[in-house]
Write a protein that holds these residues in place. Structure first.
Motif, PDB file in Angstrom:
ATOM      1  N   TYR A 191       0.856  -1.185   0.000  1.00  0.00           N
ATOM      2  CA  TYR A 191       0.000   0.000   0.000  1.00  0.00           C
ATOM      3  C   TYR A 191       0.893   1.235   0.000  1.00  0.00           C
ATOM      4  CZ  TYR A 191      -3.463  -3.269   2.059  1.00  0.00           C
ATOM      5  OH  TYR A 191      -4.285  -4.335   2.332  1.00  0.00           O
ATOM      6  N   ALA A 192       0.328   2.374  -0.367  1.00  0.00           N
ATOM      7  CA  ALA A 192       1.042   3.642  -0.259  1.00  0.00           C
ATOM      8  C   ALA A 192       0.062   4.731   0.138  1.00  0.00           C
ATOM      9  CB  ALA A 192       1.735   4.007  -1.575  1.00  0.00           C
ATOM     10  N   SER A 193       0.567   5.700   0.905  1.00  0.00           N
ATOM     11  CA  SER A 193      -0.252   6.826   1.340  1.00  0.00           C
ATOM     12  C   SER A 193       0.643   8.054   1.403  1.00  0.00           C
ATOM     13  CB  SER A 193      -0.868   6.553   2.713  1.00  0.00           C
ATOM     14  OG  SER A 193      -1.624   7.658   3.167  1.00  0.00           O
ATOM     15  N   GLN A 194       0.091   9.221   1.078  1.00  0.00           N
ATOM     16  CA  GLN A 194       0.928  10.424   1.059  1.00  0.00           C
ATOM     17  C   GLN A 194       1.566  10.664   2.421  1.00  0.00           C
ATOM     18  OE1 GLN A 194      -2.506  13.089   0.064  1.00  0.00           O
ATOM     19  NE2 GLN A 194      -1.606  14.443   1.602  1.00  0.00           N
ATOM     20  N   LEU A 195       2.789  11.197   2.369  1.00  0.00           N
ATOM     21  CA  LEU A 195       3.587  11.369   3.580  1.00  0.00           C
ATOM     22  C   LEU A 195       3.129  12.555   4.413  1.00  0.00           C
ATOM     23  CD1 LEU A 195       6.097  10.528   5.253  1.00  0.00           C
ATOM     24  CD2 LEU A 195       7.458  11.992   3.747  1.00  0.00           C
TER      25      LEU A 195
END
Length: 248
Positions: A209-213
């Motif tokens: 998964y990825a999510s904005q930092l």
């Protein structure tokens, strides 16, 4: 009573009206010279994005791996962060199924480590870290400076590890490298037989998964001018429940 006849000077009235019209026209022209209009400026807002992929080349099309006690197994799940992506957290959720030896429920069939590290564009070492205090087995890593990167960033998930066991008073240290797991040396023939039964096969499942930092590009730091980061826990909570576009 005598009636007084008054003569109307038509020429005078005509001259007065002409002058009034001329004055009004001149005034109107003067007002027009004070008007102005700017050029049109159109603002177009474009979208941003984070793109990742999860791939693996080992195990064949069926992703099957043969276990031999004490032997390493090549297993290379990799997360690729595409160039042009915004700064982000990348998460890997690892799910273990039937990963306990029937002969000893405290020992796993396979051992692995999630400790791969890389040096980012600011020469800072970034490595996978486990999120504690949550029910899932999740690791994260911070990714920066991919917006203008020349190429994609490939991240190994599995890293090196060691395991020492004692057999008849002899200590043996087993090692495995990057992109490998180790079949536990204590696994017995009974354990291997049980692992071969339908529905009892040990499994290891990966999801990325990825999510904005950053939650905002201002408001952080001592002076409130630096970006504000999400915590890893908050970013994971957002990522795992998000609805993803089918073409992203």
């Amino acid at each position: 009573m005598r009636k007084v006849k008054r003569k109307i000077n038509v020429k005078l009235i005509t001259a007065v009206l002409s002058f009034a019209l001329l004055f009004a026209g001149t005034l109107g022209s003067s007002l027009a010279w004070l008007l102005a209009k700017s050029e049109v400026i159109t603002n177009t807002f474009t979208s941003s994005d984070i793109n990742i992929t999860l791939t693996e080349t080992t195990g064949g099309n069926e992703r099957k791996f043969q276990m031999v006690p004490g032997y390493t197994i090549d297993k290379d799940p990799k997360v690729t962060v595409k160039k042009g992506s915004e700064d982000c957290y990348v998460f890997v959720k690892i799910e273990e199924t039937n990963n306990s030896l029937p002969s000893n429920g405290t020992l796993p069939y396979y051992l692995y480590e999630v400790n791969y590290a890389y040096t980012d564009s600011q020469d800072v070492v970034q490595n996978w870290k486990k999120i504690d205090g949550i029910p899932e087995n999740v690791y994260y890593i911070k990714i920066k400076d991919m917006k203008n990167a020349a190429s994609d960033l490939v991240l190994n998930v599995l890293g090196t590890g060691t395991e020492t066991i004692t057999v008849q008073s002899i200590s043996i240290t087993y090692k495995w490298g990057n992109a490998q797991v180790l079949t536990h040396p204590a696994a017995t023939e009974f354990d291997m037989t049980e692992a071969g039964k339908s529905g009892q096969e040990p499994k290891l499942t990966f999801t990325a998964y990825a999510s904005q930092l950053y939650a905002s590009n201002t408001g952080g730091g001592t002076n409130g001018t630096e970006p504000q980061e999400f915590t890893a826990e908050a970013a994971w909570s957002i990522a795992k429940t998000a609805q993803f576009s089918t073409n992203s």
